[in-house]
Design a protein around this motif. Structure first.
Motif, mmCIF file in Angstrom:
data_model
loop_
_atom_site.group_PDB
_atom_site.id
_atom_site.type_symbol
_atom_site.label_atom_id
_atom_site.label_comp_id
_atom_site.label_asym_id
_atom_site.label_seq_id
_atom_site.Cartn_x
_atom_site.Cartn_y
_atom_site.Cartn_z
ATOM 1 N N ASN A 293 64.405 34.466 55.132
ATOM 2 C CA ASN A 293 64.000 33.482 56.060
ATOM 3 C C ASN A 293 64.335 33.933 57.584
ATOM 4 N N ILE A 297 61.518 34.552 60.618
ATOM 5 C CA ILE A 297 62.036 33.797 61.882
ATOM 6 C C ILE A 297 61.644 34.970 63.147
ATOM 7 N N THR A 301 58.989 34.638 65.992
ATOM 8 C CA THR A 301 59.524 34.545 67.163
ATOM 9 C C THR A 301 58.988 35.524 68.225
#
Length: 313
Positions: A293, A297, A301
């Motif tokens: 995860n 991310i 991002t």
């Protein structure tokens, strides 16, 4: 996101990812390593739970977070620019941004007649898994290598009646013999030919000479071999795992977080940790799921920053 393998490690990783609001598919071949065992032990809060029941509970828990569990086997995995394309044994294909592979291992047992048929019942290998259940019984340790000396001393913790069968695989030094004698471990020379069963109950071990030595439970050390065909196709090869100079089996390496040298591929459970019991496999799955995860991310991002810069320019 695809998890390959729906055991404790796979479902635990899927649970973490589902709770992180990821879209997750678990593909499970339906052949768990511990299927022959009556109960799971050393799993705090689930002590004594039958393995199939534990998996049923896990599937219900991940389903509550939108995770899909699909029966089947992943036969190929091909890297793509966006992640991986997977082919299943029913011919269907699915895409995945990341892979968590939890395909476990295979226990390769010594070739002794009747041994494999009793494995997980009264033919055992792990005292922490089954020692309590055979406490104070007559236990036989079949030597596969020098580590049987350690095994004999270990199982002596659960019973005063332990016999080490050298099985033509082990020669004792004077010090070895003294240590065994001091602990009250009986030593039997000669090869073991057969596990003797009467009325569906193990009653002893037959030697090559024909003699039957009465035993109520038998310990045999398998070689642990990671189920790694899918990973090998991705360039990840299993390597030998040693303890005290003895090769116990072969596992696919990963770092402490389950990451491999192939970007986007993580591992958890026995495929990478041959010693993992159910609770530690589940912990490995949780850890890998969380790290996956975080990796997603970071990717999201970076994409958001690139878009932001274009809009702000």
């Amino acid at each position: 996101m695809v998890v390959v393998g729906g055991g404790a490690a796979g479902l635990s990783g899927a649970l973490a990812l589902g709770r992180a609001r990821r879209r997750v598919l678990v593909v499970d071949a339906g052949d768990p390593r511990n299927a022959a065992a009556g109960h799971v032990h050393n799993y705090l809060g689930r002590e004594g739970t039958p393995p199939a029941e534990l998996l049923e509970i896990g599937r219900a828990e991940v389903a509550a977070y939108g995770v899909e569990v699909r029966p089947g086997r992943v036969t190929t995995a091909t890297p793509t620019g966006a992640g991986f394309e997977l082919t299943l044994d029913d011919g269907s294909a699915v895409g995945a941004r990341r892979l968590l592979v939890t395909t476990g291992l295979t226990d390769v047992l010594p070739e002794i007649a009747g041994l494999a048929e009793r494995f997980g019942n009264d033919v055992l290998h792990c005292p922490y898994c089954h020692g309590w259940e055979v406490r104070d019984r007559a236990i036989g340790i079949i030597a596969s290598n020098a580590f049987a000396l350690h095994g004999a001393g270990l199982w002596r913790q659960w019973s005063d009646d332990v016999t080490l069968f050298l099985n033509d695989r082990l020669e004792l030094s004077a010090e070895d013999a003294e240590r065994l004698a001091a602990r009250g471990v009986t030593v039997v020379a000669g090869a073991v030919a057969e596990v003797v069963v009467e009325d569906d109950r193990l009653v002893g071990l037959r030697l090559g000479s024909g003699e039957v030595v009465p035993r109520e439970a038998v310990v045999a050390a398998p070689q642990f071999v990671a189920n790694s065909d899918l990973l090998t196709s991705l360039g990840l090869e299993p390597v030998a795992f040693e303890m005290n100079g003895v090769v116990f089996g072969y596992a696919v390496p990963s770092d402490a977080n389950g990451a491999t040298t192939v970007p986007g591929v993580w591992l958890a459970g026995n495929v990478t940790d041959l010693r993992a019991q159910v609770i530690s496999a589940a912990a490995g799955g949780l850890n890998a799921g969380a790290m996956i995860n975080m990796d997603l991310i970071e990717e999201e991002t970076a994409a958001a920053v690139a878009t932001y810069r274009k809009v702000s320019a």
